[in-house]
Design an enzyme around this catalytic site. Structure first.
Site, PDB file in Angstrom:
ATOM      1  CD  GLU A 431     -28.635  46.172  73.569  1.00  0.00           C
ATOM      2  OE1 GLU A 431     -27.700  45.973  74.358  1.00  0.00           O
ATOM      3  OE2 GLU A 431     -29.081  45.297  72.807  1.00  0.00           O
ATOM      4  CG  ASP A 504     -26.801  44.395  69.924  1.00  0.00           C
ATOM      5  OD1 ASP A 504     -27.352  44.813  68.885  1.00  0.00           O
ATOM      6  OD2 ASP A 504     -25.949  45.053  70.557  1.00  0.00           O
ATOM      7  CG  ASP A 506     -25.245  40.855  72.938  1.00  0.00           C
ATOM      8  OD1 ASP A 506     -26.378  41.138  73.402  1.00  0.00           O
ATOM      9  OD2 ASP A 506     -24.393  41.708  72.657  1.00  0.00           O
ATOM     10  CG  ASP A 508     -24.859  43.100  77.613  1.00  0.00           C
ATOM     11  OD1 ASP A 508     -24.983  42.538  78.716  1.00  0.00           O
ATOM     12  OD2 ASP A 508     -23.818  43.663  77.239  1.00  0.00           O
TER      13      ASP A 508
END
Length: 642
Positions: A431, A504, A506, A508
């Site tokens: 990402e 990541d 998180d 997103d």
């Protein structure tokens, strides 16, 4: 229908120790899939009683300490002494391979447990098993350890009821990965069985909870209800016809039951069963349905001059055209099924193809004659698919560089590896450019390729394949893998045998993972089936005391444990939380997430991908009500990561 069922019906072929030596030969694997297969084997016996007309209710209970209990109200396994083996028929069924009533067609006309190894295999692979039988006014019991009887069959009481109860505890020395059953995995199969056997009630209990959970699975609508249920889980806005088309018939003791309905999507969803066994690889029954559907719709199109003009001259509807957006449940009852392989996932009986083909041609032709408006709607959808297919073919001929079967040419952002053997090569889909830069610095350039993704990824839920192919976010993924996608996907051309999604930790990142998994699940399912897709597990924290070697941890609990290990120096330690992969240097990323010797990864399974697909359909779809219901039901789960 035969009601005589005694020891004389039990035929024996012999052996059992081989099951413990090579369990994979009998149940597929010793991982979670094999563990759950134990339950299916025992439940299949009860279902066979139901198909024979002697069982109405089956209870499956998950007890504490990884114990399973399956009860039914069937006739009860015979307990009298076998005429030639001179031991109780119950002991034969539970301790000998190929011993059972399934070989005697006077006892069972059709059966899912064809090979006769089911319950005896479960017994052999269990620390202990206990069988309780109610029949002929009495209650009988026998206990076993690793498949060996600990006592003869004993009469322990009287009862006016009838049925069989099997309890067992799987052997942890065989199932080394886990002996804990997944409620949702089992529920999916039990719901399937309840749909396929409309008169039966399956009670599923989870007694491991403080307050036991119970679900009653009963569907009077049978496979028609099943088709509607599958469609209700999709993100489609409309379905036609309003009620699924239902066809049934019997010939030469082979019973065919078919239900199907179209939605406004583009992919087909075909579910086939033989004697309640999910034939995931299809077979002759599926071939018969496909050929009949294509034949009937082409014949109908030939008779419709108005619609025929919408297609180029000499063009015919293909199977893919007529099955776009279709949801099918095809359930067969076959007295002597011939399955390819022990896993029983493909039907081989050649006569079944002819039976299904002729039945569907006859009944479907009549249905469309009586329902011309539905026929026209089906033909218009198929013509739309054919038009898109023909346009895509012409575009492919005009520009070979944009074909699905040939390479797109490797994308500019791909940092490829130097080796070319797919078995040795892996690609990290990362990402963002920042994380991609760190990954490129830290990787082993011989075997590890890096593909950075950027921007918002395409919602693949409701777009045609051409839009997926030309999407600037997904095209690099398709091009890098080199195997095409959709109907033109060719696993033999795959450039990497490890496809690692590194995002990541998180919201997103979870979104990116879900989108990619959904794309693979829809357009490259074989990647997941073969175990080629992985999720990287980067650390959440770095804990370091002075210049000592840092400790990387993956959860808040591990962080607390690492700090506690420092004792009185705890407060002197530096704790860094990684908000994104881009915060790591190449060296740190290699050491924690990319070094094969140290990294943690999760291989993605079909249930993982199905979960991602469901989350995506619900959360990204246009319908508000399913999304609201999903959020309410899952409000206690903060992390939707799969």
């Amino acid at each position: 229908m035969a009601s005589s069922y005694s020891a004389g019906n039990i035929q024996v072929l012999k052996g059992l120790e081989a099951v413990r030596k090579r369990p994979g030969m009998y149940i597929g694997s010793t991982g979670p899939r094999g563990l759950h297969h134990l339950v299916y084997e025992v439940v299949d016996n009860s279902i066979d009683e139901a198909m024979a007309g002697f069982c109405k209710t089956i209870t499956v209970a998950l007890e504490r300490d990884d114990i399973v209990r399956v009860e039914d109200d069937g006739r009860g396994i015979p307990v009298d002494i076998h005429p030639t083996e001179k031991v109780s028929a119950l002991e034969l069924v539970l301790t000998r391979l190929h011993a059972g009533g399934k070989f005697d067609k006077g006892s069972y006309k059709v059966s899912g447990g064809l090979h006769g190894v089911g319950v005896s295999c479960v017994n052999a692979l269990s620390v202990w098993m206990e069988a309780t039988v109610k029949r002929d006014g009495h209650v009988y019991r026998q206990k076993y350890e690793v498949g060996i009887p600990k006592s003869p069959v004993e009469q322990i009481g009287d009862s006016t009821e009838h049925g069989t109860t099997i309890r067992w505890k799987a052997d942890g020395s065989i199932f080394t990965e886990t002996t804990t059953y997944d409620y949702d995995v089992l529920k999916k199969r039990l719901r399937e069985l309840a749909f396929l056997n409309s008169g039966i009630t399956i009670i599923f209990r989870d007694e491991r909870l403080e307050t036991p959970k119970e679900e009653v699975l009963k569907y009077e609508g049978g496979i028609v209800h099943y088709v509607k249920e599958i469609n209700s889980q999709s993100n489609s806005k409309f379905f036609f016809p309003d009620e699924p088309i239902y066809i049934t018939g019997e010939k030469d003791d082979v019973i065919t039951e078919l239900a199907f309905q179209y939605n406004d999507g583009y992919s087909e969803n075909i579910n086939t069963y033989v004697n309640d066994i999910n034939t995931r690889d299809g077979g002759t029954h599926l071939e018969g349905f496909k050929s009949a559907l294509t034949y009937v719709l082409n014949k109908s199109l030939d008779a419709n001059e108005k619609l025929k003009k919408k297609l180029d001259k000499d063009e015919k509807l293909t199977g893919d055209d007529v099955r776009a957006g279709i949801v099918v449940v095809l359930s067969m009852k076959v007295p002597e099924p011939e399955f390819e392989g022990q896993t029983k996932e493909k039907l081989g009986n050649t006569e079944v193809r002819t039976i299904v083909d002729s039945l569907v041609k006859e009944k479907l032709t009549i249905f469309f004659e009586l329902n011309p408006a539905i026929l026209e709607k089906v033909l218009e959808k198929a013509i739309g698919e054919a038009t898109a297919r023909i346009a895509a073919r012409k575009a492919k001929d005009a520009s070979r560089k944009k074909t699905l079967s040939d390479s797109f040419g490797l994308p500019e952002k791909l940092a490829d590896c130097s080796l070319k053997d797919p078995e040795l090569c892996e690609v990290y889909i990362v990402e963002g450019d920042s994380a991609g830069g760190s990954a490129k610095k830290g990787r082993d350039s011989k075997t590890q390729a890096i593909l950075p993704l950027w921007g918002k990824m395409l919602n693949v839920e409701k777009v045609k394949p051409e839009k997926v192919m030309n999407n600037d976010k997904l095209e690099p993924v398709i091009a890098s893998l080199g195997a095409g996608f959709g109907k033109d996907f060719n696993i033999e051309k795959l450039r990497y045998h490890k496809i690692i999604i590194m995002a990541d930790a998180d919201v997103d990142g979870s979104h990116i993972r879900t989108l990619l998994l959904t794309f693979f699940f829809r357009y490259m399912p074989e990647l997941i089936e073969k175990g080629y897709v992985y999720l990287a597990m980067p650390p959440l924290f770095k804990v370091q005391l002075g210049k000592n070697k840092p400790v990387y941890v993956y959860t808040e609990e591990e962080r607390e444990a690492a700090l506690a290990a420092l004792g009185e120096n705890r407060d002197k330690a530096n704790v860094q939380r990684y908000k994104g992969l881009g915060e790591m240097s190449g060296e740190q990323l290699w050491e924690t997430t990319m070094d094969p010797a140290n990294r943690k990864m999760k291989v993605v399974t079909v249930p993982d991908a199905e979960a991602a697909d469901k989350i995506f359909s619900v959360c990204m779809g246009e319908e508000v009500e399913p999304r609201r219901k999903f959020i309410e039901e899952n409000a206690t789960y903060a992390n939707l990561d799969v």
